[in-house]
Design a protein around this motif. Structure first.
Motif, PDB file in Angstrom:
ATOM      1  N   THR A   1       0.803  -1.233   0.000  1.00  0.00           N
ATOM      2  CA  THR A   1       0.000   0.000   0.000  1.00  0.00           C
ATOM      3  C   THR A   1       0.836   1.283   0.000  1.00  0.00           C
ATOM      4  OG1 THR A   1      -0.234   0.044   2.422  1.00  0.00           O
ATOM      5  CG2 THR A   1      -1.869  -1.202   1.180  1.00  0.00           C
TER       6      THR A   1
ATOM      7  N   ARG B   1       1.002  -3.707  -9.577  1.00  0.00           N
ATOM      8  CA  ARG B   1       0.729  -3.813  -8.152  1.00  0.00           C
ATOM      9  C   ARG B   1       0.856  -5.261  -7.698  1.00  0.00           C
ATOM     10  NH1 ARG B   1      -2.050  -0.127 -10.659  1.00  0.00           N
ATOM     11  NH2 ARG B   1      -2.792   1.793  -9.662  1.00  0.00           N
TER      12      ARG B   1
ATOM     13  N   THR C   1      -6.259  -3.973  -2.821  1.00  0.00           N
ATOM     14  CA  THR C   1      -5.516  -2.762  -3.154  1.00  0.00           C
ATOM     15  C   THR C   1      -6.325  -1.519  -2.786  1.00  0.00           C
ATOM     16  OG1 THR C   1      -6.399  -2.840  -5.401  1.00  0.00           O
ATOM     17  CG2 THR C   1      -4.252  -3.867  -5.044  1.00  0.00           C
TER      18      THR C   1
ATOM     19  N   TRP D   1      -4.424   1.514  -1.428  1.00  0.00           N
ATOM     20  CA  TRP D   1      -3.346   2.035  -2.262  1.00  0.00           C
ATOM     21  C   TRP D   1      -3.691   3.450  -2.731  1.00  0.00           C
ATOM     22  CZ3 TRP D   1       0.552  -0.905  -5.364  1.00  0.00           C
ATOM     23  CH2 TRP D   1       0.835  -2.155  -4.795  1.00  0.00           C
TER      24      TRP D   1
END
Length: 394
Positions: free
Chosen positions: A302, A325, A332, A335
């Motif tokens: 993250t 990623r 995610t 993020w």
């Protein structure tokens, strides 16, 4: 008939004279065009504009320390009262007993503030990793300095360091060893993987106008709690893994990492990690990406990345997506990967996560104006180690 012959000869002479004039002045016109492009790039590059216009930069090298921006801030702790001027005159290297005149001697044996320059162009083959002490500036301007063919540079638990104008390449892995370290102390160094520059628990570091390529592992690692880093005007090329920000997925201290990447040129022939970031924050701004194979910007754990006014030129074939990623169990959601005013060519694309994300939060001395991405080619035209001749500007 005689008059016609004279007229014809006069015409030929005028034609020949015109041709000579064109031949004489066309190169100057080309040079003028190139100079105009360079001046345009220099004008919008806030770092270079600070010192490169000065024709007397050699007699005022320390002006450079006032020119940095981004998370490193101004490097004025590296200049002022007590500054030692040290000149490298010897390209040899002894990792345990450095000789005066060598780079290792200046970087480790001299305490306090030191500004290291080079007497002439040289190739330095380091026998073991070079540990650089705090308040050190390594200034390669005016010489062509290569650090290549074996061990390379490391900053371990040190701060206030400038590395400028070096060509670092073909760095190789090193077995655990002992070397002379900062403060003239022998230090144990573990296995190193063959990076050009490795930062370990370092802070307030500015890497500017270096050329890095073809190393065994990566070109630049910023790890184990390193922070307040500015990486600017560098040329990264011919490399698989370019830049790692964050040690590993289990090293949570890298949450405090803050890195600015600005005015850099990535490519040709770079594969991935431009950068790859874990946990921390990266402001990636006004860089030129000359293609990639796997991805340009990626990460795990993250991280927060603000991609701003970069020029992404996708490869002719293969993956055209900028980002990558590594998610934890497919999550995610927290993020922050976002793109602001980037320019995409050849079908490049950028998948955002939580668009809008965190701002850099620069202080007054760290802040700078972001240039329109349409000018990135001109802005990064002088990326890498500069060729500064004795009688000209850099």
């Amino acid at each position: 008939m005689a008059l016609q012959g004279i007229t014809k000869i006069a015409f030929l002479w005028r034609f020949a004279l015109a041709l000579v004039i064109v031949m004489l002045f066309t190169p100057n016109a080309t040079l003028a065009k190139r100079s105009t492009k360079m001046a345009a790039g220099l004008n919008v590059n806030v770092i270079d504009r600070c010192w490169r216009w000065n024709p007397n930069w050699r007699s005022n090298r320390q002006q450079l320390a006032t020119c940095s921006v981004g998370f490193a801030g101004k490097m004025t702790n590296n200049i002022g009262r007590g500054l030692i001027q040290y000149v490298v005159t010897d390209s040899s290297d002894n990792p345990l007993n450095p000789k005066p005149g060598t780079l290792r001697y200046g970087a480790t044996m001299i305490g306090g503030k030191k500004w290291i320059t080079f007497q002439r162009s040289m190739n330095i083959k380091l026998e073991k990793p070079l540990l650089i002490s705090s308040f050190t500036t390594i200034d390669g301007r005016g010489a062509e300095v290569h650090i290549a063919g074996n061990a390379c540079l490391m900053i371990y638990k040190e701060n206030n360091i400038i590395i400028h104008g070096l060509r670092i390449h073909h760095c190789k892995p090193q077995a655990p060893s002992s070397v002379m370290g900062p403060g003239s102390k022998i230090m144990a160094v573990g296995q190193v993987d063959g990076d050009a520059i490795r930062l370990v628990t370092a802070s307030k570091v500015w890497l500017d106008h270096n050329t890095l390529y073809k190393c065994s592992d990566g070109l630049l690692d910023v790890t184990r709690g390193s922070t307040e880093i500015t990486i600017s005007n560098n040329w990264f090329r011919y490399q698989d893994k370019v830049m790692l920000l964050g040690h590993d997925d289990g090293y949570m201290r890298d949450k405090n990492m803050k890195v600015t990447l600005m005015y850099n040129h990535f490519g040709p022939n770079c594969n991935q990690r431009m950068p790859r970031i874990r946990y921390g924050y990266a402001h990636v701004v006004n860089n030129l990406y000359q293609g990639w194979m796997q991805y340009a910007i990626g990460g795990s754990m993250t991280p927060s990345v603000k991609s701003q006014a970069n020029l992404f030129i996708a490869p002719k074939s293969g993956n055209k997506e900028v980002t990558w990623r590594k998610s934890s169990e497919g999550k995610t959601g927290s993020w922050k990967f976002f793109s602001v005013d980037d320019v995409f060519e050849n079908g490049a694309s950028f998948v955002q996560s939580n668009a809008g994300g965190t701002k850099p939060g620069y202080s007054r001395e760290q802040d700078f104006a972001v240039v329109d991405a349409r000018y990135v080619r001109s802005l990064t035209k002088s990326s890498g180690a500069l060729r500064c001749t004795p009688r000209s500007k850099c």
